[in-house]
Design an enzyme around this catalytic site. Structure first.
Site, PDB file in Angstrom:
ATOM      1  N   LEU A   1     -15.294  22.652 -13.374  1.00  0.00           N
ATOM      2  CA  LEU A   1     -16.502  21.909 -13.019  1.00  0.00           C
ATOM      3  C   LEU A   1     -16.378  20.518 -13.621  1.00  0.00           C
ATOM      4  O   LEU A   1     -16.100  20.376 -14.820  1.00  0.00           O
ATOM      5  CB  LEU A   1     -17.744  22.618 -13.545  1.00  0.00           C
ATOM      6  CG  LEU A   1     -19.096  21.981 -13.176  1.00  0.00           C
ATOM      7  CD1 LEU A   1     -20.156  23.058 -12.958  1.00  0.00           C
ATOM      8  CD2 LEU A   1     -19.579  20.998 -14.241  1.00  0.00           C
ATOM      9  N   ILE A   2     -16.583  19.507 -12.797  1.00  0.00           N
ATOM     10  CA  ILE A   2     -16.451  18.116 -13.236  1.00  0.00           C
ATOM     11  C   ILE A   2     -17.763  17.395 -12.939  1.00  0.00           C
ATOM     12  O   ILE A   2     -18.274  17.467 -11.823  1.00  0.00           O
ATOM     13  CB  ILE A   2     -15.297  17.408 -12.507  1.00  0.00           C
ATOM     14  CG1 ILE A   2     -13.995  18.205 -12.659  1.00  0.00           C
ATOM     15  CG2 ILE A   2     -15.117  15.988 -13.030  1.00  0.00           C
ATOM     16  CD1 ILE A   2     -12.849  17.684 -11.817  1.00  0.00           C
TER      17      ILE A   2
ATOM     18  N   GLY B   1     -15.201   6.407  -9.631  1.00  0.00           N
ATOM     19  CA  GLY B   1     -14.471   6.183 -10.861  1.00  0.00           C
ATOM     20  C   GLY B   1     -13.613   7.344 -11.332  1.00  0.00           C
ATOM     21  O   GLY B   1     -12.948   8.026 -10.553  1.00  0.00           O
TER      22      GLY B   1
ATOM     23  N   TYR C   1     -25.029   2.594 -26.447  1.00  0.00           N
ATOM     24  CA  TYR C   1     -23.916   3.292 -25.789  1.00  0.00           C
ATOM     25  C   TYR C   1     -22.938   3.831 -26.821  1.00  0.00           C
ATOM     26  O   TYR C   1     -22.521   5.002 -26.758  1.00  0.00           O
ATOM     27  CB  TYR C   1     -23.219   2.336 -24.823  1.00  0.00           C
ATOM     28  CG  TYR C   1     -22.027   2.931 -24.122  1.00  0.00           C
ATOM     29  CD1 TYR C   1     -22.187   3.843 -23.082  1.00  0.00           C
ATOM     30  CD2 TYR C   1     -20.729   2.594 -24.502  1.00  0.00           C
ATOM     31  CE1 TYR C   1     -21.083   4.399 -22.437  1.00  0.00           C
ATOM     32  CE2 TYR C   1     -19.633   3.144 -23.871  1.00  0.00           C
ATOM     33  CZ  TYR C   1     -19.814   4.044 -22.842  1.00  0.00           C
ATOM     34  OH  TYR C   1     -18.724   4.593 -22.210  1.00  0.00           O
TER      35      TYR C   1
END
Length: 273
Positions: free
Chosen positions: A7-8, A14, A147
């Site tokens: 599962l990605i 990208g 981030y």
């Protein structure tokens, strides 16, 4: 390999898109997820071009109910690639704590939601967790405070989880790209008048943006990163840390001497023996 499922997350563009296609070409059954499946066109076209198929499913990593719905009916899982994330440029004085919290929800808690949900399946298959982080999880970068905080949190969480998961047969790895030529930067959301709104930080932000444009002029391709992720998925003994380019290794080298994570993993695993 045809019986193995991966599962990605974040596969609409990208690194996620490239990894989904590369994994399918290597024989994995790919569950390719994205928040909005209406954006699956590029992925499906790329898969069709090389003669593979992927199982596209909706998944909002910030919503535990969405994660559970995505996993429904999936009886076996051999690997997960936590790739979904969102960039963010800003500095604390000029944004709200809620802005920072939103960055953490996507880039940190989203990884946790998915990983927690799949761990029972991965224990059953002696599978693996691969999380795409960033050199920003090792080096704090100007105007990337929120981030980098999220990526530091992911790195610390996975480094701590790895020896525990290993006792149950699950391997944990992080993948740290530097600059990658993808839509990630364009999705950061910089306003056209960002410098005008930067106030006393305008000169520093201008210099930062100039430096960033230079770094991305020689960026690594998503396909190159994807090839290394797929190699990690198939590795007999996957490393904890994979830096995906010479530029990434040079960037974090002064701070991070244990480049593949083996010294830390050997030390902390010994605590559990």
């Amino acid at each position: 390999m045809s019986s193995k499922n991966v599962l990605i997350t974040g596969t609409s563009s990208g690194i996620g898109l490239a990894t989904a296609v590369a994994a399918a070409r290597s024989g994995w059954h790919v569950v390719a997820t994205m928040r909005d499946t209406a954006k699956a066109g590029a992925l499906l076209a790329a898969a069709e071009e090389v003669g593979v198929t992927v199982d596209v499913r909706a998944l909002d990593v910030t919503d535990p109910a969405s994660v559970e719905a995505c996993l429904a009916g999936l009886d076996r899982l051999d690997a997960v690639v936590n790739n979904a994330g969102a960039g963010h440029v800003g500095t604390l004085e000029q944004e709200s704590v809620d802005d920072v919290r939103a960055v953490m929800e996507v880039n940190f808690f989203g990884v946790l939601h998915v990983t927690k949900a799949v761990l029972p399946l991965l224990r059953a298959s002696a599978g693996r967790v691969v999380t795409v982080t960033s050199v920003g999880g090792v080096i704090g970068q100007p105007f990337n405070e929120a981030y980098c905080a999220a990526k530091f949190a992911v790195e610390g969480f996975m480094e701590s989880l790895a020896p525990v998961a290993a006792t149950a047969g699950v391997s944990v790895s992080v993948v740290e790209p530097g600059a990658v030529a993808s839509e990630f930067v364009s999705n950061v959301g910089l306003a056209d008048n960002v410098l005008e709104q930067a106030g006393p930080y305008a000169p520093a932000l201008s210099a930062y943006l100039d430096r960033t444009r230079g770094a991305f002029a020689d960026a690594q391709t998503p396909q190159d990163v994807a090839a290394q992720v797929v190699e990690l998925l198939a590795a007999e003994r996957p490393a904890f840390r994979v830096l995906t380019s010479d530029a990434a290794r040079a960037f974090v080298g002064p701070k991070l001497k244990d480049l593949d994570g083996s010294a830390v993993q050997d030390a902390t695993s010994a605590w559990l023996a």
